[in-house]
Design a protein around this motif. Structure first.
Motif, PDB file in Angstrom:
ATOM      1  N   ILE A 131      24.888   9.237  41.876  1.00  0.00           N
ATOM      2  CA  ILE A 131      24.537  10.639  41.166  1.00  0.00           C
ATOM      3  C   ILE A 131      25.264  11.671  41.705  1.00  0.00           C
ATOM      4  O   ILE A 131      25.948  12.524  41.194  1.00  0.00           O
ATOM      5  N   GLN A 132      25.201  11.673  43.269  1.00  0.00           N
ATOM      6  CA  GLN A 132      25.802  13.051  43.897  1.00  0.00           C
ATOM      7  C   GLN A 132      27.005  12.983  43.843  1.00  0.00           C
ATOM      8  O   GLN A 132      28.019  13.942  43.739  1.00  0.00           O
ATOM      9  N   MET A 133      27.786  11.753  44.040  1.00  0.00           N
ATOM     10  CA  MET A 133      29.303  11.652  44.110  1.00  0.00           C
ATOM     11  C   MET A 133      29.717  11.891  42.844  1.00  0.00           C
ATOM     12  O   MET A 133      31.008  12.723  42.593  1.00  0.00           O
ATOM     13  N   ILE A 134      29.162  11.441  41.781  1.00  0.00           N
ATOM     14  CA  ILE A 134      29.867  11.910  40.351  1.00  0.00           C
ATOM     15  C   ILE A 134      29.696  13.360  40.053  1.00  0.00           C
ATOM     16  O   ILE A 134      30.347  14.123  39.483  1.00  0.00           O
ATOM     17  N   GLY A 135      28.270  13.773  40.357  1.00  0.00           N
ATOM     18  CA  GLY A 135      27.961  15.162  40.069  1.00  0.00           C
ATOM     19  C   GLY A 135      28.660  16.041  41.009  1.00  0.00           C
ATOM     20  O   GLY A 135      28.880  17.417  40.708  1.00  0.00           O
ATOM     21  N   GLY A 136      29.066  15.571  42.230  1.00  0.00           N
ATOM     22  CA  GLY A 136      29.642  16.482  43.242  1.00  0.00           C
ATOM     23  C   GLY A 136      30.906  17.160  42.913  1.00  0.00           C
ATOM     24  O   GLY A 136      31.684  18.007  43.505  1.00  0.00           O
ATOM     25  N   ASP A 137      31.695  16.218  42.083  1.00  0.00           N
ATOM     26  CA  ASP A 137      33.034  16.574  41.505  1.00  0.00           C
ATOM     27  C   ASP A 137      33.272  17.853  40.789  1.00  0.00           C
ATOM     28  O   ASP A 137      33.442  17.771  39.606  1.00  0.00           O
ATOM     29  N   GLU A 138      33.392  19.167  41.367  1.00  0.00           N
ATOM     30  CA  GLU A 138      33.511  20.204  40.589  1.00  0.00           C
ATOM     31  C   GLU A 138      34.653  21.070  41.085  1.00  0.00           C
ATOM     32  O   GLU A 138      35.259  20.940  42.164  1.00  0.00           O
TER      33      GLU A 138
END
Lengths: 140, 495
Positions: A133-140
């Motif tokens: 979840i952090q990997m996907i959510g962290g891509d900003e």
């Protein structure tokens, strides 16, 4: 645009602990009733995901400064160590034992080594779910 | 030490978990990986000696009685495969130090290799059909990581194909195990063998046998299920390709050997004839591919397909020479494919291309590379004192004993095609006028050559020392020919 999410943040602060305690309950109840390490771990990660929804990624990382890759590795090692303990007693791998212990406040309690294996599972599930979840959510 | 047979599975797992703690420290990663592999190799060799002296080793996990717990079984075939897969991983890791690049090393490259080795060794050692599925998934998931690591465009495209094919075949595996469980009511492979011998080869059992052939055929790359293999294997960098080419298809082949010698033995008329027809067509398809390409990687990749066909032909004959030849050839193929991929990796590094037409004249500057490639190519084709000879000789002998004349001629003819395809690389790349740029530093060249030449030397020793290996191969074959040796070892002390 900054939205006002006071209600969700306040609710989360209360609900997080309820979910957290429920995950611990499910984890310990796993031997005799439905539950165990996998469901417990998923519930724990869902509680952290709720935090992520209410606050942003950075705040949550400050609240819980955990490296989830390391958490996964620790979980793997705990599970492996529990199963490998039997090697030192020269009995087949994965042989579990249990006994009764007197614990203050809780009284006479049976402790089974399967619980330590489940602790490893719990940590791996939390670690892997949160890494994804952090990997996907962290891509900003 | 009754847990000895688990050590080759557990040690890579332990070291993989440890190396997850410090992904960015390249030096520590390398040391952890190589220590883990060396320890695993030592334990595998001790296990090999143990199996040789005391016979088949079996252990049911958790102190449960055999059909109820997960049984791990180490017979001679599985321990030989475990030893050679650890050996190949050791050389690939050594080769990776100077070729894979720091960027990949920092992105969990070594843990992925160690986890894959855990899965491979587990699949070779397990005595439980569902546990075999789990170990297949362990090795497949690590191979997904390895195939996509680096994130080049071609890797992303091919990994989607690879994952899609393997997810479908894995779900088919679960369905097949479900069918088998509904027929025999057990998952323990020794118990399945006994129960299937009791009920005989009814229609549903034959259907399950064919389904297993489809499942393991997709993993192992038999005709017509190898369509994913050439594209997917060409995508990742060479050390990963060497690991895949040497190990992954062999796990599928091992699973076919195990199920077709342990489970489906009461009526071999339909299933083993099907296996024979498919293996011959696989050889033909592989030969066509090996001749059609002017690309180094593709030529060797199609040689994997040919080897799978040759091994399975030996299995389908179901006689002593054929099976022994298959075991000989299986180990030979793991070693030689690893060596060949590492060799062409160096050629590609020197010339900067994998197109044969764009290279030439390498022998002048790189004589050691040239001659070790020639030795490996002769070994691949099976020129007498080298490693591929004994296996293929026994397989052809098994074919002739079973009176499969035409099929045996196909095997012999395929050797010519293999030799032609491998020698064509030698002629184009090493002979002729110098072409293309040669940009490789002498230091890098030495570092890449060291593991490669050692591996080629091991394949030569494997060929020259065949006589010494015969007792081991005889032990492996006797278990394949007589399933009761296997089941007795599992149920020892229970019945």
């Amino acid at each position: 645009m900054k939205t006002n999410d006071l209600i969700i943040q306040t609710t989360t602060k209360v609900v997080f602990f309820i979910i957290f305690l429920f995950s611990i309950h499910i984890f310990f109840a796993g031997h005799y009733t439905p539950g165990g390490g996998f469901v417990g771990g998923l519930l724990m990660s869902s509680a952290i995901v709720l935090l992520l929804l209410a606050f942003d990624l950075k705040t949550v990382q400050e609240m819980l400064p955990i490296n989830y890759t390391i958490l996964t590795a620790i979980g793997l090692l705990i599970s492996l160590a529990t199963a490998a303990g039997s090697i030192f007693f020269n009995v087949p791998f994965f042989t579990h034992v249990y006994d009764y212990f007197y614990i203050p406040l809780l009284g006479e309690t049976s402790i089974h080594t399967a619980m330590f294996f489940d602790t490893g599972v719990y940590l791996v599930v939390v670690g892997v779910t949160m890494t994804i979840i952090q990997m996907i959510g962290g891509d900003e | 030490m009754i847990n000895l047979l688990l050590f080759p599975v557990l040690i890579p797992f332990l070291f993989a978990a440890i190396s997850l703690f410090f992904p960015k420290k390249v030096k520590a990663q390398r040391i952890t990986a190589i220590t883990g592999l060396l320890l695993a190799l030592v334990s595998a060799i001790i296990l090999l000696v143990k199996v040789k002296t005391d016979g088949v080793q079996a252990l049911t996990l958790g102190s449960w009685a055999p059909p109820f717990g997960i049984t791990m079984v180490s017979d001679m075939l599985s321990v030989l495969l475990v030893t050679s897969s650890i050996l190949i991983s050791l050389f690939v890791v050594w080769y990776s130090f100077s070729s894979i690049g720091e960027e990949r090393e920092k992105a969990f490259y070594y843990p992925a290799i160690l986890f894959m080795l855990t899965g491979v060794n587990g699949a070779f050692t397990t005595g439980d059909i569902f546990n075999m599925f789990v170990f297949f998934e362990v090795l497949l998931m690590s191979s997904y990581v390895l195939i996509v690591l680096g994130g080049e465009k071609v890797q992303l495209r091919e990994s989607i194909k690879y994952i899609l094919v393997n997810v479908i075949s894995s779900s088919l595996f679960v369905i097949t195990v479900g069918y088998l469980y509904s027929v025999v009511g057990t998952l323990n492979m020794a118990d399945i063998s006994i129960k299937l011998a009791d009920i005989g080869q009814t229609g549903i059992v034959t259907v399950i046998a064919v389904l297993f052939l489809i499942v393991f055929g997709i993993k192992g790359g038999i005709f017509p299920l190898f369509f994913w293999l050439p594209g997917s294997y060409a995508a990742p960098p060479v050390p990963v390709l060497a690991l895949f080419g040497a190990l992954l298809t062999k796990v599928g082949v091992y699973a076919i050997i195990r199920t077709y010698t342990l489970f489906f033995t009461t009526d071999v008329g339909y299933t083993h004839e099907l296996l024979m027809i498919i293996s011959i067509i696989t050889i033909i398809a592989g030969c066509i591919g090996a001749l059609a390409y002017f690309d180094l990687k593709q030529i060797i990749i199609y040689n994997i397909v040919i080897a799978v066909g040759v091994i399975l032909f030996g299995v389908s004959t179901m006689n002593e020479s054929g099976l022994m030849g298959s075991v000989f050839y299986l180990i030979h193929d793991i070693l030689i494919k690893g060596a060949l991929f590492l060799l062409i990796g160096i050629i590609i590094k020197i010339t900067g291309t994998s197109n044969l037409r764009k290279m030439g004249g390498l022998i002048k500057h790189y004589p050691i590379l040239g001659w070790s490639y020639l030795i490996a190519a002769f070994g691949l084709a099976g020129i007498p004192p080298l490693s591929g000879f004994v296996g293929k000789l026994l397989i052809v002998q098994g074919g002739l004993e079973g009176e499969y004349l035409w099929q045996s001629i196909f095997i012999l003819a395929s050797s010519l095609v293999v030799l032609l395809s491998a020698i064509r690389i030698f002629i184009y790349a090493f002979w002729g006028e110098e072409k293309g740029s040669h940009d490789i530093s002498p230091k890098l060249y030495r570092h890449l050559m060291a593991p490669t030449v050692t591996l080629v030397a091991i394949t030569v020793l494997y060929g020259v020392g065949s006589e010494f290996l015969v007792p081991f191969m005889t032990d492996a074959t006797s278990v394949l020919l007589d399933p009761s040796v296997y089941t007795d070892a599992v149920f020892e002390g229970v019945k």
